[in-house]
Structures are given as C-alpha cells and as structure tokens.
Write an enzyme that holds these catalytic residues in place. Structure first.
Site: not given
Length: 325
Positions: A174, A107, A38
């Site tokens: 997903g 992200e 991150h």
C-alpha cells in the site's frame, strides 16, 4: 519479456516434496522460483510450515539453473538482520549466484512466536529499513557494529561472502510500504515485490530510484480438470488471500484467519483466482500483472498434492500461452 516463476509454498507441502517440486519446475521451463518463509500455515487445511532456509539450501543443491528467492523473509522480529545476512550470503554461495533475498515487514502470524509482541505498521517499517541497512553493511564485508533505534550489532562479520551479494527485494502492499520501497530503491532495494497488480506500486518504485529494476508479482492459481473441485480447494485453502495485507498482517494464527474468512464464498474466490483448466481464463486473470508493469510473475498452484499435474499441464499448455502475453 515477462519471466514466469514457480512458488514453493511452504504452507502446503513438506520439505522433501517442496524440493522435488522445484526440480520439476526447473525441468518444465519456469524462469525462476520463490519460496514463502512461514512458521504457521494461513489455515489448518494447508497443514505445513517447514523451515524455508533448509528447504532453500536443499533446493540449491538439487537444481542447477533456476533462480531461488525468499518471498518473503521478515528480518525484524523472528530473525535478527545479522543472522538473515549470514543465511542469505551462504545461500548465494550454495546456489552459485542464483539467490535473491526478498524482505518484508512480516505478519503477526509468524513473528509472534518469539514472544516479542507485534509492533504497529509504522514501527515495523522503521525496523525493516534499519534491518536492510545492517544487511547491506554486512554484505559489504568487514566488521559491522551498529547501535540503532531497534537493533544492536556487535562487531559482526560475514566470513563466507559471495563475490556478488544477493540482490535485495522489498515487499510492498500500500501507500506507506510503497513510499518505503521507493525511498529504499535508490540506495538499498534492488527489486520490488508485490502480490497485487497495482500500477501505482510500480510507478512509485520507478519514480523513487527503481527505474529499470525488476518488479516481481505473485498470483495463486488452482489447476484441476474438474473446475468445481479446483474452486472448492481454492476456497478451502486460499480464501484468506483476498483479505488484503492490512488484515492479513495482523491476525495471530490459523484460527483467526478461519474466523475472518468464514463468510467468503467459493464464487468470491473463483472471481480472483483462476480455477480449472481453461488456459484463456488463466491468462486473462494473470494479465493484469503484465499490464501493470511487472517484469516477473510467480504462480502459486493451490494444493500440496496437486503440484505435479499442474507442472505437467503448465509445461504443455500454460507456459506457452503466458509467454504470448
């Protein structure tokens, strides 16, 4: 038998502590480790975001047997895939074959910092597939030149290349990403990576060429002898976790995550994250990953200052119970 992992959560601890903690995780008997990559923490209260690849290099030298894994690196915006390939090959050499390269579409939280904008989900998946193709080609040795839809590579070559390149994992959340992982399973992806215990993710991966390949899941936990304190800490630092990847991948910074989760209650967090020190509660909330067919499950102990008590407790109580699953 399921393998149990420890997470070096770069969003909640500084680099030296992360290395010290994974050394202890190896000592207490965790089967593998994973590391987040991150540029920002999810929430200000987590308070950290050191460079994961420096942490991993130090961890490779400080440990001797525990596998190391990026969970996950985004090879599309902040990093060019040719650079990711070089980093991964070097880490595989430093760790003497203990590294697994987990990749995902990323992200906005971390990728916006280079000022290139944030593509749509469909474009991000195209970019990820092309990036993995470049990384695989560089792992194969020799010079690589590539002029694709999203990336250019001009006569690149990895000069320090391990005999066995690191296995590549692909993160899914997903149907769209699962179709991508399934399509890649037969030719580019060696591992499935997910943070939700959905059997359909495993099933789609296996049906599309991933049969017999590892499936790594991850779940946050919050050990503390004081259950109320554990719930409060989980709510303070991890209430974003239940928002789902469709939301989490789009928000640009910690303030956005704070706003998006302002109405999440402590009880909501405690319903999905095991809190306290009841081993039975922990195993029951972790069990869905086993039932869904995951071969590896990494635990995230919430709270940078609460790693050592958790690791001591895990050695004596939690790991023996999990191995019974």
């Amino acid at each position: 038998m399921v393998r149990w992992g420890y997470t070096m959560m770069t969003e909640q601890a500084g680099p030296r502590q992360l290395v010290d903690d994974v050394v202890r995780a190896e000592q207490v008997g965790f089967d593998f480790s994973v590391t987040s990559d991150h540029y920002f923490p999810w929430l200000d209260s987590q308070g950290h975001a050191p460079y994961a690849w420096s942490v991993l290099g130090a961890a490779a030298q400080a440990t001797s047997s525990i596998p190391l894994t990026t969970y996950v690196t985004c090879p599309t915006v902040r990093y060019h895939p040719a650079v990711v390939a070089q980093k991964a090959a070097t880490l595989q050499l430093l760790s003497e074959g203990r590294f697994r390269l987990g990749l995902g579409s990323g992200e906005n939280l971390n990728e916006h910092v280079v000022g290139q904008g944030w593509p749509s989900a469909a474009v991000r998946h195209e970019m990820l597939e092309e990036a993995i193709e470049i990384i695989r080609a560089l792992f194969g040795g020799g010079y690589v030149t590539h002029h694709g839809t999203h990336y250019d590579v001009d006569s690149a070559k990895l000069w320090d290349l391990p005999d066995q390149p690191p296995p590549i994992g692909v993160a899914v959340s997903g149907p769209r990403s699962c179709r991508l992982a399934g399509r890649l399973a037969g030719r580019l992806a060696d591992i499935l990576i997910a943070t939700e215990p959905k059997p359909e993710l495993v099933g789609d991966f296996e049906r599309n060429g991933g049969g017999g390949k590892p499936r790594i899941g991850q779940i946050p936990v919050c050990y503390d002898p004081d259950r109320d304190a554990a719930i409060a800490r989980a709510h303070d630092q991890f209430r974003w976790f239940g928002s789902g990847w469709k939301v989490n991948s789009e928000l640009p910074g910690p303030a956005s995550f704070a706003g998006a989760t302002q109405f999440v209650r402590p009880d909501d967090v405690a319903a999905s994250i095991p809190c306290g020190d009841d081993v039975e509660e922990f195993t029951e909330l972790i069990r869905p990953f086993v039932d869904a067919g995951f071969t590896d499950v990494a635990l995230v102990q919430i709270g940078g200052d609460h790693q050592r008590p958790f690791l001591d407790w895990a050695e004596k109580r939690l790991l023996p119970a999990l191995r019974e699953l």
